[in-house]
Design an enzyme around this catalytic site. Structure first.
Site, PDB file in Angstrom:
ATOM      1  N   GLU A   1      -4.057   1.565  -7.240  1.00 39.75           N
ATOM      2  CA  GLU A   1      -4.369   2.616  -6.273  1.00 39.75           C
ATOM      3  C   GLU A   1      -3.557   3.867  -6.576  1.00 39.75           C
ATOM      4  O   GLU A   1      -2.436   4.022  -6.080  1.00 39.75           O
ATOM      5  CB  GLU A   1      -4.030   2.120  -4.862  1.00 39.75           C
ATOM      6  CG  GLU A   1      -4.897   0.969  -4.398  1.00 39.75           C
ATOM      7  CD  GLU A   1      -5.416   1.235  -3.000  1.00 39.75           C
ATOM      8  OE1 GLU A   1      -6.609   1.011  -2.782  1.00 39.75           O
ATOM      9  OE2 GLU A   1      -4.646   1.693  -2.149  1.00 39.75           O
TER      10      GLU A   1
ATOM     11  N   HIS B   1       0.846  -1.195   0.000  1.00 40.78           N
ATOM     12  CA  HIS B   1       0.000   0.000   0.000  1.00 40.78           C
ATOM     13  C   HIS B   1       0.885   1.250   0.000  1.00 40.78           C
ATOM     14  O   HIS B   1       1.944   1.263   0.636  1.00 40.78           O
ATOM     15  CB  HIS B   1      -0.910  -0.009   1.236  1.00 40.78           C
ATOM     16  CG  HIS B   1      -2.008   0.996   1.160  1.00 40.78           C
ATOM     17  ND1 HIS B   1      -1.797   2.325   1.387  1.00 40.78           N
ATOM     18  CD2 HIS B   1      -3.319   0.856   0.852  1.00 40.78           C
ATOM     19  CE1 HIS B   1      -2.944   2.976   1.235  1.00 40.78           C
ATOM     20  NE2 HIS B   1      -3.883   2.106   0.906  1.00 40.78           N
TER      21      HIS B   1
END
Ligand code: PGA
Length: 224
Positions: free
Chosen positions: A149, A92
Site C-alpha cells: 500500500e 495500515h
C-alpha cells in the site's frame, strides 16, 4: 490461482447504513477462485457475522497487541475470533501515522492473531518492508498475507504503474517468499484488473464504500 478482494470500510457506516451496504452488495459469485473479505469497523462485526451473504468472509481492521485483560479500549484477538473473524488488517499506514504504531507493535499484533487462527493482512509501504520483516520470525513471515500500500496512492485517486507494483512485489518477495501479495491504494472497478496481472488481489478503500461498486470490483476479480 486464488484471488483476494478485501473491502476496508475504515471508520465509515452506521448500523443502518451497513444494512443498506449489504443489500446493495447482494450475493457474491459462488466460486472458490476468489476470497471476498469485508472489514467493517468493529462496531459492525456482529452484524456482518449474522447478516452476511454466503461466501463473504469476516475481516477486522485492527486488533490489540495484548491478550484479554486490563487494556481499556482494546479488542483482543480472542474476541475477534469469537465473531468469526478470519482476517485482520495490521500495519495500515493510517494506524502508523495517526496512532503512532511501530513495527514492534505490529509484530505483537501478528503474534496475537496467529495464536487464534486469524490471518493477518500486513500492510507495507516501501520505507518499512525490511524493518517490519526484521521484527517477524520466518514462521510468522509465511503465515501472513501482504498488502502493498503506497501511502501516496491511498485515497488520492493516483495509482502507481503496474510495473512499479511488480517491482516492489519482487522486493517484498525477498522477505515474504511464499505468501499472497495484494495491492491497495485507489483501486476501483476500472483499474482492479490491471493490478491482478502482477498481484494476487486488491485491497479497496474508497471504492468499497458503495456496496454496488464493490460488487462490480468483486465480479471483475472473480472473472479475471
Ligand atoms: P483507498 O484506500 O482505496 O481509498 O485508496 C485503500 C486503503 O487505505 O486500504
Amino acid at each position: 490461482m486464488k484471488r483476494y478482494v478485501l473491502a476496508n470500510l475504515k471508520a465509515n457506516k452506521t448500523a443502518k447504513e451497513f444494512t443498506t451496504w449489504l443489500a446493495d452488495f447482494g450475493t457474491p459469485p459462488q466460486t472458490d477462485t476468489v476470497e471476498i473479505i469485508v472489514a467493517p469497523p468493529s462496531t459492525l462485526l456482529t452484524q456482518l457475522q449474522t447478516e452476511r451473504a454466503v461466501g463473504l468472509k469476516v475481516g477486522a481492521q485492527d486488533v490489540s497487541p495484548y491478550p484479554l485483560g486490563a487494556y481499556t479500549g482494546a479488542i483482543a484477538a480472542q474476541q475477534l475470533a469469537e465473531l468469526s473473524v478470519q482476517y485482520c488488517i495490521v500495519g495500515h499506514s493510517e494506524r502508523r501515522q495517526y496512532f503512532y504504531e511501530t513495527d514492534v507493535d505490529i509484530a505483537k499484533k501478528i503474534v496475537e492473531l496467529l495464536s487464534f487462527g486469524i490471518t493477518p493482512v500486513l500492510c507495507l509501504d516501501e520505507p518499512y518492508i525490511a524493518s517490519q520483516a526484521q521484527q517477524l520470525s520466518e514462521e510468522q513471515r509465511t503465515a501472513v498475507i501482504i498488502a502493498y500500500e503506497p501511502k501516496a496512492a491511498i485515497g488520492s485517486g493516483h495509482t502507481p504503474s503496474v510495473g512499479h507494483v511488480e517491482e516492489v512485489s519482487k522486493n517484498i518477495r525477498q522477505y515474504f517468499s511464499s505468501v499472497p501479495i495484494l495491492y491497495g491504494g485507489s483501486v476501483d472497478e476500472l483499474n482492479c484488473e490491471e493490478f491482478l496481472l502482477v498481484t494476487d488481489g486488491v485491497l479497496v478503500g474508497t471504492a468499497c464504500l458503495d456496496g454496488r461498486q464493490f460488487a462490480q470490483i468483486v465480479a471483475k476479480c472473480a472473472a479475471h
